[in-house]
Design a protein around this motif. Structure first.
Motif, PDB file in Angstrom:
ATOM      1  N   PRO A 333      27.630  38.515 -12.331  1.00  0.00           N
ATOM      2  CA  PRO A 333      27.189  38.031 -11.208  1.00  0.00           C
ATOM      3  C   PRO A 333      28.113  36.881 -10.787  1.00  0.00           C
ATOM      4  O   PRO A 333      28.041  35.980 -11.600  1.00  0.00           O
ATOM      5  CB  PRO A 333      25.845  37.908 -11.141  1.00  0.00           C
ATOM      6  N   ILE A 334      28.281  36.588  -9.373  1.00  0.00           N
ATOM      7  CA  ILE A 334      29.257  35.384  -9.300  1.00  0.00           C
ATOM      8  C   ILE A 334      28.134  34.205  -9.347  1.00  0.00           C
ATOM      9  O   ILE A 334      27.132  34.146  -8.824  1.00  0.00           O
ATOM     10  CB  ILE A 334      29.530  35.300  -7.820  1.00  0.00           C
ATOM     11  N   LYS A 335      28.563  33.068 -10.014  1.00  0.00           N
ATOM     12  CA  LYS A 335      27.805  31.743 -10.002  1.00  0.00           C
ATOM     13  C   LYS A 335      28.098  30.925  -8.865  1.00  0.00           C
ATOM     14  O   LYS A 335      28.973  31.106  -8.000  1.00  0.00           O
ATOM     15  CB  LYS A 335      28.377  31.171 -11.341  1.00  0.00           C
ATOM     16  N   ASN A 336      27.068  30.246  -8.508  1.00  0.00           N
ATOM     17  CA  ASN A 336      27.117  29.462  -7.374  1.00  0.00           C
ATOM     18  C   ASN A 336      27.631  28.025  -7.263  1.00  0.00           C
ATOM     19  O   ASN A 336      27.945  27.128  -6.623  1.00  0.00           O
ATOM     20  CB  ASN A 336      25.736  29.555  -6.654  1.00  0.00           C
ATOM     21  N   GLN A 337      27.393  27.525  -8.790  1.00  0.00           N
ATOM     22  CA  GLN A 337      27.967  26.264  -8.932  1.00  0.00           C
ATOM     23  C   GLN A 337      28.637  26.051 -10.348  1.00  0.00           C
ATOM     24  O   GLN A 337      28.321  26.561 -11.479  1.00  0.00           O
ATOM     25  CB  GLN A 337      26.776  25.417  -9.254  1.00  0.00           C
ATOM     26  N   PHE A 338      29.924  25.667 -10.039  1.00  0.00           N
ATOM     27  CA  PHE A 338      30.906  25.471 -11.162  1.00  0.00           C
ATOM     28  C   PHE A 338      32.115  24.623 -10.567  1.00  0.00           C
ATOM     29  O   PHE A 338      32.259  24.558  -9.483  1.00  0.00           O
ATOM     30  CB  PHE A 338      31.630  26.919 -11.555  1.00  0.00           C
ATOM     31  N   SER A 339      32.924  24.057 -11.393  1.00  0.00           N
ATOM     32  CA  SER A 339      33.879  23.204 -11.004  1.00  0.00           C
ATOM     33  C   SER A 339      35.197  23.995 -11.105  1.00  0.00           C
ATOM     34  O   SER A 339      36.187  23.737 -10.404  1.00  0.00           O
ATOM     35  CB  SER A 339      33.944  21.947 -12.099  1.00  0.00           C
ATOM     36  N   LYS A 340      35.316  24.914 -11.883  1.00  0.00           N
ATOM     37  CA  LYS A 340      36.534  25.629 -12.099  1.00  0.00           C
ATOM     38  C   LYS A 340      36.270  27.144 -12.678  1.00  0.00           C
ATOM     39  O   LYS A 340      35.238  27.261 -13.459  1.00  0.00           O
ATOM     40  CB  LYS A 340      37.380  24.949 -13.072  1.00  0.00           C
ATOM     41  N   ALA A 341      36.871  28.064 -12.216  1.00  0.00           N
ATOM     42  CA  ALA A 341      36.813  29.458 -12.584  1.00  0.00           C
ATOM     43  C   ALA A 341      38.185  29.966 -13.012  1.00  0.00           C
ATOM     44  O   ALA A 341      39.205  29.993 -12.364  1.00  0.00           O
ATOM     45  CB  ALA A 341      36.087  30.243 -11.569  1.00  0.00           C
TER      46      ALA A 341
END
Length: 467
Positions: A333-341
Motif C-alpha cells: 500500500p502507498i505510504k502517505n508520508q515519506f521523504s524519498k521513495a
C-alpha cells in the motif's frame, strides 16, 4: 576561480594528490589550456585540422604503435588486464585518461598545424543543426568521420543503425543529464564493482542510439564518432565536478589506469583536474541542461508532460524493441508520508556479449500490461536502464544493483488518494551479439528465451520508503 579554489571544490587538497609525482606528463600542461568544442561549432579550419590529424593516424601501418588501429585497440582489446573500464567508478577516469592520450597523439601528427587540435564533442542531447541523425560531418561517407575501420576491408562505409522508429536523431533528454548533477559520487560515477548512473545514457547511446560497431567494447573505437561521443561523456563528468555539492573520495585515487604499454599508465587521481591535463570545455549551460522536470501522471486526461512525451526516443524504443522478458513487482500500500521513495533492483546479472535495454512501468495492478500500446507507454512508462555487454572480468559473474528515484511518482499516487493496487513491471529487451572472425564487426539479434531465463532467476526488486 583559481586552482586552489577549484581543487577544493572537487575534493582534492593541494597537499593530497601529487599529480606530477605519479604522472610527470601532466606538469607541463598547466600553462596551456585548450578548448574542446561542440563539433557543430568548429570553423572550417578547425574541422579540417581535426580530420587531417585523424587521417594521418589512419594512414599509418597497423603495426605502428601510434596508428589508428593500435590506438583504437587500447579500448577494443579483449585483454582483461588492459581492457576499458566499465561497471565501476573507474569508468570515468579511465576514459578521461584514454581521451587525454589520444588527443596528445592527434596533436603530434603534424605540428604546428595540429598542435592545438582537440577532440570535439558530440552532444547527443541536441537535435543536429545539420544531418538526419548525427551532426552532418559524421554522415559524410567521403570523410574519415563518416567511415569505420575494418581489419579486412580497411576504411569502409559506416554501419551505424539507430534503433528508432523513424529518421529522428537519437536523443537523451537534457533533463536526464541535469538530474545526474544532483547525485553523490557513488550514485553518479560508481564504486568498486558498482556502475554509476552516468553509464545509463552512455549505454543507451551505444546499444540503441548509434549501433553498428558501437554495440560492443571490442569494436566501438573503430568508428571515429567514438572519440567525440566519449568526449561528451567526459564533459558531463567535468560538469558534475563543478555543479555537484559532493566530492570524489580520495581513497580511490591511487587506483591504476593501465594503457597497455602504448601510453603511460596513470592513476585515478591524475585525471581529477582537467586543467592539469591541458584542456577545458566550451559550452553554454542553458543549451546542455534544460531545467525541465519529470512529471509522473496517470490517466488519459492527464497525459501531457508524461515521461514518454519528454523522452520520445526512449518511448519509441519501448514501442519498437522486442521484449524478451517481463518481471512484475507488486507494491505494498502507498505510504502517505515519506521523504524519498526508491525502487532498488539488485543482483542484475551481466552476461558476456549481451546488451540489455530495460523499461520501467508503474501501472494499476488490475490493468493488463500492454508494452506495444502507445497510450499505455504514455501513461505508465517512468524510467529506463541500459546495460552494455562486457566480457567477464577474470571469469567472474558480473552483477550490479540499480536504483530509481520514484519520489515524485509515489507522491503523485499518494495525492490522488487512489485505493487500487499498483505494480512495477520491468520489460527487458535482450540482444545477443555475434562477431566477425577478426573482432572488427558485430551484429545483434534478440536473445533466446533460455538466456532471458538465466538472467531473471537472480533478480530482486523492492520499493523502499525513506521517512
Amino acid at each position: 576561480m583559481d586552482r586552489r579554489e577549484f581543487t577544493k571544490k572537487i575534493g582534492v587538497t593541494i597537499a593530497g594528490i601529487p599529480f606530477a609525482s605519479s604522472f610527470m606528463g601532466l606538469a607541463n600542461k598547466q600553462e596551456s589550456v585548450l578548448l574542446r568544442k561542440n563539433i557543430e561549432s568548429l570553423n572550417a579550419d578547425e574541422i579540417a585540422n581535426y580530420k587531417h590529424a585523424l587521417t594521418i593516424l589512419k594512414e599509418r601501418n597497423n603495426n605502428e604503435k601510434n596508428s589508428y588501429y593500435s590506438l583504437a585497440q587500447m579500448h577494443n582489446t579483449s585483454d582483461i588486464q588492459y581492457r576499458c573500464k566499465h561497471l565501476s567508478d573507474l569508468f570515468l577516469p579511465w576514459h578521461r585518461g584514454m581521451l587525454y592520450h589520444f588527443e596528445q597523439e592527434l596533436q603530434k601528427t603534424d605540428p604546428p598545424r595540429t598542435s592545438n587540435v582537440t577532440i570535439p564533442y558530440y552532444d547527443f542531447t541536441k537535435v543536429p543543426l545539420e544531418g538526419k541523425r548525427f551532426p552532418a560531418v559524421f554522415e559524410d561517407t567521403n570523410s574519415i568521420l563518416g567511415m569505420r575501420w575494418s581489419l579486412i576491408n580497411g576504411w569502409t562505409k559506416n554501419n551505424r543503425e539507430v534503433n528508432s522508429p523513424s529518421n529522428n536523431p537519437p536523443l537523451i533528454p537534457p533533463r536526464d543529464i541535469n538530474d545526474l548533477m544532483n547525485l553523490n559520487w557513488v550514485d553518479f560515477g560508481g564504486d568498486k564493482g558498482k556502475p554509476g548512473k552516468i553509464e545509463i545514457p552512455h549505454n543507451t547511446m551505444h546499444n540503441e542510439g548509434i549501433g553498428g560497431v558501437f554495440l560492443s567494447t571490442y569494436t566501438s573505437a573503430n568508428d571515429p564518432l567514438f572519440w567525440s561521443f566519449h568526449t561528451f561523456i567526459d564533459l558531463i563528468f567535468w560538469r558534475w565536478q563543478r555543479e555537484s555539492s559532493y566530492t570524489i573520495p580520495e581513497s580511490r585515487f591511487d587506483e591504476e589506469l593501465k594503457f597497455k604499454g602504448i601510453w603511460d599508465d596513470m592513476k585515478f587521481g591524475d585525471t581529477i583536474d582537467v586543467a592539469e591535463l591541458g584542456y577545458s570545455y566550451e559550452y553554454k549551460t542553458e543549451d546542455l541542461f534544460t531545467a525541465d522536470k519529470r512529471l509522473a501522471v496517470y490517466g488519459a486526461a492527464q497525459a501531457e508532460g508524461s515521461f514518454a512525451q519528454n523522452n520520445p526516443f526512449i518511448a519509441g524504443l519501448a514501442n519498437k524493441n522486442k521484449i524478451n522478458w517481463t518481471e512484475t513487482f507488486p507494491l505494498s500500500p502507498i505510504k502517505n508520508q515519506f521523504s524519498k521513495a526508491v525502487f532498488k533492483l539488485s543482483d542484475f546479472v551481466h552476461l558476456e556479449n549481451h546488451n540489455i535495454t530495460g523499461f520501467l512501468y508503474l501501472h494499476p495492478s488490475g490493468e493488463k500490461f500492454k508494452p506495444r500500446s502507445p497510450l499505455f507507454i504514455e501513461r505508465y512508462l517512468i524510467d529506463y536502464l541500459s546495460i552494455f555487454g562486457m566480457k567477464s572480468m577474470g571469469g567472474m559473474e558480473m552483477r550490479s544493483d540499480y536504483s530509481f528515484d520514484l519520489t515524485g511518482e509515489m507522491r503523485r499516487l499518494s495525492q490522488l488518494g487512489k485505493s487500487e493496487k499498483w505494480t512495477i513491471t520491468l520489460a527487458l529487451s535482450i540482444e545477443s551479439l555475434s562477431f566477425s572472425k577478426e573482432l572488427d564487426d558485430v551484429k545483434s539479434k534478440p536473445a533466446s528465451k533460455s538466456v532471458a531465463e538465466q538472467m531473471m532467476k537472480i533478480r530482486n526488486g523492492e520499493l523502499q520508503y525513506i521517512i
